[in-house]
Design a protein around this motif. Structure first.
Motif, PDB file in Angstrom:
ATOM      1  N   ASP A 166       0.501   3.157  10.401  1.00 16.28           N
ATOM      2  CA  ASP A 166       1.448   3.667   9.410  1.00 16.28           C
ATOM      3  C   ASP A 166       0.825   4.484   8.292  1.00 16.28           C
ATOM      4  OD1 ASP A 166       3.180   2.192  10.915  1.00 16.28           O
ATOM      5  OD2 ASP A 166       3.658   0.710   9.374  1.00 16.28           O
ATOM      6  N   LEU A 167      -0.489   4.270   8.016  1.00 14.99           N
ATOM      7  CA  LEU A 167      -1.095   4.863   6.829  1.00 14.99           C
ATOM      8  C   LEU A 167      -2.470   5.431   7.141  1.00 14.99           C
ATOM      9  CD1 LEU A 167      -0.408   1.878   4.384  1.00 14.99           C
ATOM     10  CD2 LEU A 167       1.028   3.911   4.648  1.00 14.99           C
ATOM     11  N   MET A 179      -9.146   3.829  -2.948  1.00 12.82           N
ATOM     12  CA  MET A 179      -8.747   4.777  -1.907  1.00 12.82           C
ATOM     13  C   MET A 179      -7.332   5.265  -2.214  1.00 12.82           C
ATOM     14  SD  MET A 179     -10.165   2.873   1.575  1.00 12.82           S
ATOM     15  CE  MET A 179     -10.662   4.367   2.459  1.00 12.82           C
ATOM     16  N   THR A 180      -7.022   6.449  -1.719  1.00 10.98           N
ATOM     17  CA  THR A 180      -5.654   6.959  -1.830  1.00 10.98           C
ATOM     18  C   THR A 180      -4.920   6.688  -0.528  1.00 10.98           C
ATOM     19  OG1 THR A 180      -6.419   9.163  -1.178  1.00 10.98           O
ATOM     20  CG2 THR A 180      -6.222   8.708  -3.537  1.00 10.98           C
ATOM     21  N   VAL A 181      -3.592   6.550  -0.629  1.00 12.79           N
ATOM     22  CA  VAL A 181      -2.762   6.138   0.503  1.00 12.79           C
ATOM     23  C   VAL A 181      -1.913   7.323   0.963  1.00 12.79           C
ATOM     24  CG1 VAL A 181      -0.987   4.536   1.286  1.00 12.79           C
ATOM     25  CG2 VAL A 181      -2.702   3.786  -0.391  1.00 12.79           C
ATOM     26  N   HIS A 182      -1.948   7.586   2.271  1.00 15.41           N
ATOM     27  CA  HIS A 182      -1.207   8.707   2.841  1.00 15.41           C
ATOM     28  C   HIS A 182      -0.410   8.229   4.044  1.00 15.41           C
ATOM     29  CE1 HIS A 182      -3.735  11.464   0.412  1.00 15.41           C
ATOM     30  NE2 HIS A 182      -4.663  10.559   0.649  1.00 15.41           N
ATOM     31  N   PRO A 183       0.913   8.081   3.897  1.00 15.57           N
ATOM     32  CA  PRO A 183       1.735   7.631   5.033  1.00 15.57           C
ATOM     33  C   PRO A 183       1.692   8.649   6.169  1.00 15.57           C
ATOM     34  CG  PRO A 183       2.927   7.389   2.960  1.00 15.57           C
ATOM     35  CD  PRO A 183       1.707   8.192   2.663  1.00 15.57           C
ATOM     36  N   VAL A 184       1.679   8.173   7.388  1.00 16.59           N
ATOM     37  CA  VAL A 184       1.668   9.053   8.563  1.00 16.59           C
ATOM     38  C   VAL A 184       2.900   8.835   9.426  1.00 16.59           C
ATOM     39  CG1 VAL A 184      -0.827   9.279   8.632  1.00 16.59           C
ATOM     40  CG2 VAL A 184       0.257   7.409   9.867  1.00 16.59           C
ATOM     41  N   ARG A 185       3.785   7.903   9.022  1.00 21.36           N
ATOM     42  CA  ARG A 185       5.021   7.682   9.771  1.00 21.36           C
ATOM     43  C   ARG A 185       6.181   7.663   8.787  1.00 21.36           C
ATOM     44  NH1 ARG A 185       5.791   3.555  14.140  1.00 21.36           N
ATOM     45  NH2 ARG A 185       6.028   2.123  12.402  1.00 21.36           N
ATOM     46  N   VAL A 207      -7.906  -7.701  13.184  1.00 21.48           N
ATOM     47  CA  VAL A 207      -7.369  -6.775  14.181  1.00 21.48           C
ATOM     48  C   VAL A 207      -5.923  -6.414  13.866  1.00 21.48           C
ATOM     49  CG1 VAL A 207      -6.706  -6.564  16.616  1.00 21.48           C
ATOM     50  CG2 VAL A 207      -8.963  -7.450  16.016  1.00 21.48           C
ATOM     51  N   PHE A 208      -5.116  -7.395  13.505  1.00 19.12           N
ATOM     52  CA  PHE A 208      -3.716  -7.111  13.171  1.00 19.12           C
ATOM     53  C   PHE A 208      -3.629  -6.176  11.965  1.00 19.12           C
ATOM     54  CE2 PHE A 208      -1.221 -10.975  15.048  1.00 19.12           C
ATOM     55  CZ  PHE A 208      -1.624 -10.600  16.320  1.00 19.12           C
ATOM     56  N   VAL A 209      -4.394  -6.446  10.928  1.00 22.91           N
ATOM     57  CA  VAL A 209      -4.321  -5.640   9.702  1.00 22.91           C
ATOM     58  C   VAL A 209      -4.781  -4.215   9.960  1.00 22.91           C
ATOM     59  CG1 VAL A 209      -5.280  -5.359   7.389  1.00 22.91           C
ATOM     60  CG2 VAL A 209      -4.509  -7.604   8.146  1.00 22.91           C
ATOM     61  N   VAL A 210      -5.915  -4.058  10.649  1.00 21.72           N
ATOM     62  CA  VAL A 210      -6.424  -2.710  10.925  1.00 21.72           C
ATOM     63  C   VAL A 210      -5.423  -1.926  11.770  1.00 21.72           C
ATOM     64  CG1 VAL A 210      -8.248  -1.415  12.106  1.00 21.72           C
ATOM     65  CG2 VAL A 210      -8.841  -3.368  10.665  1.00 21.72           C
ATOM     66  N   ALA A 211      -4.851  -2.559  12.781  1.00 24.50           N
ATOM     67  CA  ALA A 211      -3.898  -1.865  13.645  1.00 24.50           C
ATOM     68  C   ALA A 211      -2.645  -1.450  12.883  1.00 24.50           C
ATOM     69  CB  ALA A 211      -3.530  -2.756  14.835  1.00 24.50           C
ATOM     70  N   MET A 212      -2.096  -2.344  12.078  1.00 25.37           N
ATOM     71  CA  MET A 212      -0.842  -2.047  11.385  1.00 25.37           C
ATOM     72  C   MET A 212      -1.025  -0.990  10.310  1.00 25.37           C
ATOM     73  SD  MET A 212       0.834  -5.856  11.221  1.00 25.37           S
ATOM     74  CE  MET A 212       2.328  -5.285  10.392  1.00 25.37           C
ATOM     75  N   ILE A 213      -2.158  -1.026   9.609  1.00 21.70           N
ATOM     76  CA  ILE A 213      -2.405   0.006   8.601  1.00 21.70           C
ATOM     77  C   ILE A 213      -2.675   1.345   9.277  1.00 21.70           C
ATOM     78  CG2 ILE A 213      -4.031   0.771   6.824  1.00 21.70           C
ATOM     79  CD1 ILE A 213      -4.196  -2.065   5.837  1.00 21.70           C
ATOM     80  N   ALA A 214      -3.492   1.365  10.337  1.00 19.13           N
ATOM     81  CA  ALA A 214      -3.808   2.622  11.016  1.00 19.13           C
ATOM     82  C   ALA A 214      -2.564   3.236  11.653  1.00 19.13           C
ATOM     83  CB  ALA A 214      -4.880   2.393  12.070  1.00 19.13           C
ATOM     84  N   LEU A 258       0.827  -1.202   0.000  1.00 15.73           N
ATOM     85  CA  LEU A 258       0.000   0.000   0.000  1.00 15.73           C
ATOM     86  C   LEU A 258       0.867   1.260   0.000  1.00 15.73           C
ATOM     87  CD1 LEU A 258      -2.797  -1.033   2.530  1.00 15.73           C
ATOM     88  CD2 LEU A 258      -3.064  -0.702   0.072  1.00 15.73           C
ATOM     89  N   ARG A 259       1.953   1.239   0.759  1.00 15.26           N
ATOM     90  CA  ARG A 259       2.829   2.403   0.836  1.00 15.26           C
ATOM     91  C   ARG A 259       3.404   2.750  -0.544  1.00 15.26           C
ATOM     92  NH1 ARG A 259       5.178   4.297   5.451  1.00 15.26           N
ATOM     93  NH2 ARG A 259       4.909   2.300   6.506  1.00 15.26           N
ATOM     94  N   ALA A 260       3.565   1.751  -1.373  1.00 15.61           N
ATOM     95  CA  ALA A 260       4.092   1.979  -2.724  1.00 15.61           C
ATOM     96  C   ALA A 260       3.133   2.803  -3.577  1.00 15.61           C
ATOM     97  CB  ALA A 260       4.391   0.642  -3.398  1.00 15.61           C
ATOM     98  N   HIS A 261       1.880   2.962  -3.126  1.00 22.64           N
ATOM     99  CA  HIS A 261       0.872   3.725  -3.876  1.00 22.64           C
ATOM    100  C   HIS A 261       0.700   5.135  -3.312  1.00 22.64           C
ATOM    101  CE1 HIS A 261      -0.653   0.344  -6.311  1.00 22.64           C
ATOM    102  NE2 HIS A 261      -0.421  -0.400  -5.241  1.00 22.64           N
ATOM    103  N   ARG A 262       1.718   5.651  -2.636  1.00 24.84           N
ATOM    104  CA  ARG A 262       1.578   6.972  -2.002  1.00 24.84           C
ATOM    105  C   ARG A 262       1.685   8.121  -3.002  1.00 24.84           C
ATOM    106  NH1 ARG A 262       6.519   4.805  -0.517  1.00 24.84           N
ATOM    107  NH2 ARG A 262       8.376   5.992  -1.105  1.00 24.84           N
ATOM    108  N   ASP A 263       1.672   7.818  -4.290  1.00 25.68           N
ATOM    109  CA  ASP A 263       1.749   8.867  -5.319  1.00 25.68           C
ATOM    110  C   ASP A 263       0.429   9.584  -5.527  1.00 25.68           C
ATOM    111  OD1 ASP A 263       0.297   6.859  -6.494  1.00 25.68           O
ATOM    112  OD2 ASP A 263       1.685   6.500  -8.152  1.00 25.68           O
TER     113      ASP A 263
END
Length: 467
Positions: free
Chosen positions: A434-435, A461-467, A425-432, A147-152
């Motif tokens: 970092d993204l 959806m668009t991807v916006h890194p937060v870390r 739970v793991f997926v939601v936590a890890m995405i929230a 997902l992070r690779a789509h931060r364009d």
């Protein structure tokens, strides 16, 4: 009369008793059958929602030769799914879907189902699920990187990404196999689901040999899935001397006991195809709806992000983190309340019964709809509102056990519920952590009630890194 004006479970005065039986539920007149059938094919959720709103907790829906008994109260769900479950076999939709899915765990009955359940249950024991936490976390980390690779700023179909994730988790945790090598699996399952729902709305009346485009796609998909299953089995049996406790190993051992080799091979195909479908579709749908809802509620994302950063820091989650990611679990549970992965549970009465105060004749098709049960205004305050606080274990109001059944209930309760919750739970936590995933303006999410409650047309959806 609406639900808000009728006491839940009460027998309405206009019910007319049959000779020697209890009353029958109210419902639309028989002359409305054509309009109801059109609604069944075009908007099944609206059909169930309007029936509950107009007629109450028990509704009789006449569709030509079929009469459906729709029950929408926790006591009714408890009786049909648990207390008297032996009297209720799989019903409309799943019975017809057997032509598409075969005799896997989802559609089988009787001793075959009990044998399949006994065979697969050990793969979902608490100890084994805990051991799989590392694999789930690693797959989730891979998803975050993709997902992070789509931060364009260009939209990415998050639902497609979630499907890839869940297939990866399924392969590693239950089959000890890399399903990434079978890129056609997800598209094949779409064709199988389309056929299964076609079987449901046509009541299985259309011959399979008719060369309709939908049925031709299904035949190709079924052949492709059988090819995938055969390759998985061949790869496993080639590992001479290796025996594991995963589902695939157990299936190979179990089906070898069949006297007829052809029967054993077909049974293995049916069970693996069902496992592949049920094991990835429901969790992918849940994750899609969760991120759609979180996007609509920035304050929820902020709490998710804060909890994940505090609990996880920079590391991958471990099994013990599940109890610490408390708010994350609440968000997932609330998403499954509004959009339960299994939106309807169909059964057929084997003998005469009484559900609530109503007579149910033998052979009747009975419907329990988690989608409407989870939105029952007598059980949930402001039921259309997304509010994870409903599931705060310290402050949530008491409600009947069967008011919330996202994984079904009774003996046929979803065997993979613990693995699915850990994954979500793991997926939601890890995405929230970092993204931030942001929906495309003007794009509405439309629920598509198939075998699971999926999202029509994906989730860009668009991807916006937060870390």
């Amino acid at each position: 009369m609406s639900l808000t004006r009728r006491r839940a479970g009460a027998v309405p005065a206009r019910s007319s008793p049959l000779p020697g039986t209890g009353p029958v539920p109210p419902g639309p007149p028989r002359r409305a059958a054509l309009g109801l059938f059109v609604k069944l094919t075009r908007d099944r959720l609206a059909l169930m929602t309007s029936a509950a709103a107009e007629y109450g907790d028990a509704v009789r829906i006449s569709l030509g030769p079929k009469t459906l008994y729709f029950f929408n109260h926790p006591d009714h769900a408890k009786h049909v799914l648990a207390d008297n479950s032996a009297n209720y076999h799989k019903g409309i939709g799943l019975a017809q879907a057997r032509r598409a899915l075969g005799d896997g765990l989802l559609t089988s009955e009787g001793e075959l189902w009990r044998e399949q359940r006994r065979m697969i249950q050990p793969a979902f024991q608490h100890r084994r699920i805990a051991q799989q936490a590392g694999a789930v976390a690693e797959e989730a980390a891979g998803l975050v990187d993709r997902l992070r690779a789509h931060r364009d700023g260009r939209p990415v179909d998050v639902l497609q990404e979630m499907t890839g994730l869940t297939l990866g988790v399924l392969g590693r945790t239950l089959l000890d196999a890399d399903l990434g090598a079978f890129g056609s699996v997800a598209h094949s399952f779409e064709a199988v689901q389309d056929q299964a729902m076609f079987e449901m709305v046509t009541l299985g009346a259309v011959p399979m040999w008719l060369p309709l485009p939908k049925q031709l796609r299904f035949r190709r998909a079924r052949r492709e899935l059988q090819r995938v299953v055969d390759r998985l089995v061949a790869q496993r049996t080639a590992r001479r001397g290796e025996e594991g406790d995963d589902v695939l190993s157990r299936l190979i051992v179990s089906t070898r006991r069949e006297r007829d080799g052809r029967v054993g091979r077909q049974r293995m195909r049916d069970e693996l195809i069902t496992l592949l479908l049920a094991g990835h579709e429901t969790t992918a749908s849940t994750l899609g709806w969760t991120f759609h809802l979180v996007d609509r509620h920035p304050e929820v994302w902020a709490r998710l992000h804060g909890e994940a950063a505090e609990v996880l820091g920079d590391r991958l989650p471990v099994y013990e983190d599940l109890r610490r990611l408390r708010y994350t679990a609440m968000v997932v549970e609330e998403a499954m309340r509004l959009y339960p992965p299994v939106w309807i549970l169909t059964r057929q009465a084997q003998e005469d019964d009484e559900v609530g105060a109503y007579h149910v004749p033998a052979g009747s098709d009975v419907l329990i709809c988690p989608y409407t049960l989870h939105r029952h205004p007598g059980l949930w305050e402001d039921p259309e509102r997304f509010d994870p606080e409903r599931f705060d274990p310290d402050h949530a109001p008491a409600r009947p056990r069967y008011a919330y059944i996202p994984f079904g209930a009774g003996p046929r309760f979803c065997v993979g519920n613990s693995l699915g919750m850990m994954e979500a739970v793991f997926v939601v936590a890890m995405i929230a952590r970092d993204l931030r995933l942001v929906g495309v303006p003007g794009r509405e999410a439309v629920a598509e009630p198939m075998l699971s409650l999926r999202m029509r047309g994906g989730l860009p959806m668009t991807v916006h890194p937060v870390r």
